[in-house]
Design a protein around this motif. Structure first.
Motif, PDB file in Angstrom:
ATOM      1  N   VAL A  80      16.151  18.798 -37.856  1.00 27.24           N
ATOM      2  CA  VAL A  80      16.508  17.995 -36.675  1.00 27.24           C
ATOM      3  C   VAL A  80      17.224  16.724 -37.145  1.00 27.24           C
ATOM      4  CG1 VAL A  80      15.591  16.799 -34.659  1.00 27.24           C
ATOM      5  CG2 VAL A  80      14.470  18.888 -35.492  1.00 27.24           C
ATOM      6  N   PHE A 124      14.214  23.099 -31.496  1.00 25.66           N
ATOM      7  CA  PHE A 124      14.942  21.957 -30.926  1.00 25.66           C
ATOM      8  C   PHE A 124      16.228  22.424 -30.239  1.00 25.66           C
ATOM      9  CE2 PHE A 124      18.082  18.513 -31.518  1.00 25.66           C
ATOM     10  CZ  PHE A 124      17.395  17.414 -31.026  1.00 25.66           C
ATOM     11  N   ARG A 127      15.538  24.681 -27.123  1.00 33.20           N
ATOM     12  CA  ARG A 127      15.128  23.938 -25.927  1.00 33.20           C
ATOM     13  C   ARG A 127      16.297  23.235 -25.268  1.00 33.20           C
ATOM     14  NH1 ARG A 127       9.332  21.311 -27.239  1.00 33.20           N
ATOM     15  NH2 ARG A 127       8.127  23.217 -26.958  1.00 33.20           N
ATOM     16  N   TRP A 128      17.177  22.669 -26.080  1.00 31.67           N
ATOM     17  CA  TRP A 128      18.350  22.026 -25.490  1.00 31.67           C
ATOM     18  C   TRP A 128      19.266  23.060 -24.848  1.00 31.67           C
ATOM     19  CZ3 TRP A 128      19.041  17.379 -23.840  1.00 31.67           C
ATOM     20  CH2 TRP A 128      18.254  16.351 -24.362  1.00 31.67           C
ATOM     21  N   THR A 137      25.467  22.243 -26.601  1.00 29.02           N
ATOM     22  CA  THR A 137      24.346  22.004 -27.517  1.00 29.02           C
ATOM     23  C   THR A 137      24.855  21.904 -28.947  1.00 29.02           C
ATOM     24  OG1 THR A 137      22.947  23.299 -26.039  1.00 29.02           O
ATOM     25  CG2 THR A 137      22.085  22.857 -28.225  1.00 29.02           C
ATOM     26  N   GLU A 431       6.598  17.703 -31.121  1.00 29.61           N
ATOM     27  CA  GLU A 431       7.587  17.999 -30.083  1.00 29.61           C
ATOM     28  C   GLU A 431       8.820  17.142 -30.349  1.00 29.61           C
ATOM     29  OE1 GLU A 431       6.992  19.700 -26.824  1.00 29.61           O
ATOM     30  OE2 GLU A 431       5.296  20.614 -27.850  1.00 29.61           O
ATOM     31  N   CYS A 433      11.693  17.473 -28.822  1.00 29.73           N
ATOM     32  CA  CYS A 433      12.432  17.202 -27.592  1.00 29.73           C
ATOM     33  C   CYS A 433      11.702  17.802 -26.411  1.00 29.73           C
ATOM     34  CB  CYS A 433      13.846  17.780 -27.659  1.00 29.73           C
ATOM     35  SG  CYS A 433      13.878  19.571 -27.772  1.00 29.73           S
TER      36      CYS A 433
END
Ligand SMILES: [Zn+2]
Length: 433
Positions: A80, A124, A127-128, A137, A431, A433
């Motif tokens: 990330v 990450f 989810r985006w 993304t 978490e 995001c």
């Protein structure tokens, strides 16, 4: 004495290493150092990971400690990004010699298989990718479309492998049109769960043939299929045949949403044919710009639109008669008893057969041929929601139309499971995001 003095603590410097240890500590591994690296003009962060000296590596198959064999060259995994700076994990994996599984690469807790992206980063990105397009993304987090696609793939595969299917009682089966064209490759078959407590996409496959639906039911497995109590579908013949053969124990319902859709299609055919026939005559003006006014439920047409609709109905055009037939069918759904509903269905079909409107006659024949499935709607009343399939179809359209930049059918299939499957997510220590 000493107790009365406030204790002096040394100032603690917050380092990236401290943050990493707090949010993502992997037993058996340590963060050795974190360094900047200049790659051309762009800045990067390298997180160098090292094996804990006192702990043995684990076999990737059984997770049991195993003696070391040798060490592979250093690999990197995308992590990330920190403050928008591309960040990589760097580590030279060990190979172990497991008594049971032989020689193989050790278990690396932030990695799956040969993927060059850490699980944290895959989750990450995935989810985006639910909130914006895959292309966006990728651009936002300085990575490739391919990396987003692979991340969603991992996320979805994990979710599909871990989802619970025990409580599925009602399913809806439907066809969805996607992309351009009317060839069979432009359709999808979808199976939804439409229980009150859970509505989600269970399965999606290309085309809308018997073979497609058979594959879908087989994918759900015999246990799920044998537990079904209600199946909702439209009157698409290949589906009817498969449902009759494979899910005969469940109550098969043709739902209201599809019948209304069929009636509207028939009405529209009548209108189009009639405006063609009347072209150039003054009366044809009555049919101009009437399409949506005719297709809406009558009670919802108000104001100026209503005046125009009334004028059309008073003109004794075929379109007006077709509209009256369509509108009067609404009464069918209001009956409380199957017996009265059956009586109404016979009466309505007779009227339609005498209407001299070929599309309406075709509908009447279809409804009569499947009258038991229609009447099952009353037998399942309160158990099957008529809006569930329609609602999920609308959500699918949002996904297929959003510019995900799907290059293949498979990418779109992933996006559908990702957005509509209500899949469980892998648990991470933090978490992001
Ligand atoms: Zn092993």
């Amino acid at each position: 004495m000493g107790n009365k003095q406030p204790t002096r603590r040394p100032a603690i410097q917050l380092k990236v290493k401290t943050i990493l240890n707090r949010i993502q500590h992997f037993a058996g591994f340590v963060y050795r150092e974190i360094r900047f690296r200049n790659q051309g003009s762009s800045l990067r962060i390298d997180v160098h990971v090292e094996a804990h000296a006192a702990m043995a590596a684990k076999c990737a198959d059984c997770l049991e400690p195993a003696p070391g064999y040798d060490r592979l060259p250093e690999r990197s995994w995308l992590f990330v990004p920190l403050w928008g700076i591309r960040t990589d994990f760097r580590y030279a994996p060990r190979r172990v010699q497991c008594a049971q599984h032989g020689i193989g690469v050790e278990h690396i807790p932030w990695s799956v298989g040969k993927r060059p992206v850490t699980t944290a980063m895959m989750a990450f990105l995935a989810r985006w990718a639910q909130r914006m397009s895959w292309r966006e993304t990728a651009r936002t987090f300085h990575t490739s479309w391919e990396a987003v696609y692979r991340s969603v793939q991992w996320f979805v595969q994990w979710g599909l492998a871990h989802r619970q299917l025990e409580s599925v009682e009602s399913i809806g089966i439907d066809e969805i049109h996607w992309s351009k064209g009317q060839r069979s490759a432009n359709f999808l078959t979808v199976i939804y769960q439409i229980d009150r407590h859970c509505r989600r996409l269970l399965w999606v496959g290309p085309r809308r043939t018997q073979a497609t639906l058979r594959r879908g039911l087989a994918a759900l497995g015999p246990q799920v299929v044998s537990g079904l109590r209600f199946v909702c579908s439209d009157m698409w013949r290949p589906y009817l045949q498969v449902i009759a053969a494979k899910v005969q124990h469940a109550l098969h319902v043709v739902d209201r949403f599809h019948v209304t859709m069929n009636l509207n299609q028939a009405l529209d055919q009548v209108r189009r044919a009639e405006s063609g026939r009347l072209r150039g005559q003054p009366i044809a003006a009555r049919l101009k710009k009437m399409r949506w006014k005719l297709l809406r439920r009558g009670s919802r047409v108000r104001g100026h639109a209503r005046v125009k609709l009334n004028a059309l109905l008073a003109s004794r055009l075929a379109t007006g008669r077709a509209w009256n037939l369509k509108e009067s069918f609404q009464q069918f759904w209001r009956y409380k008893s199957v017996w009265w509903a059956g009586g109404f269905l016979d009466y309505w079909c007779e009227r339609a057969m005498r209407s001299r409107l070929e599309p309406m006659k075709r509908i009447a024949r279809m409804l009569q041929a499947h009258d038991e499935l229609l009447l099952n709607w009353f037998r399942a009343r309160g158990e099957v929601s008529s809006g569930a399939v329609e609602g999920l179809n609308n959500k699918i359209r949002v996904v297929t139309r959003r510019s995900y930049g799907f290059r293949t059918y498979h990418a779109m299939e992933l996006a559908l499971y990702h957005n509509l499957g209500r899949l469980p997510e892998p648990q991470l220590t933090h978490e992001f995001c």
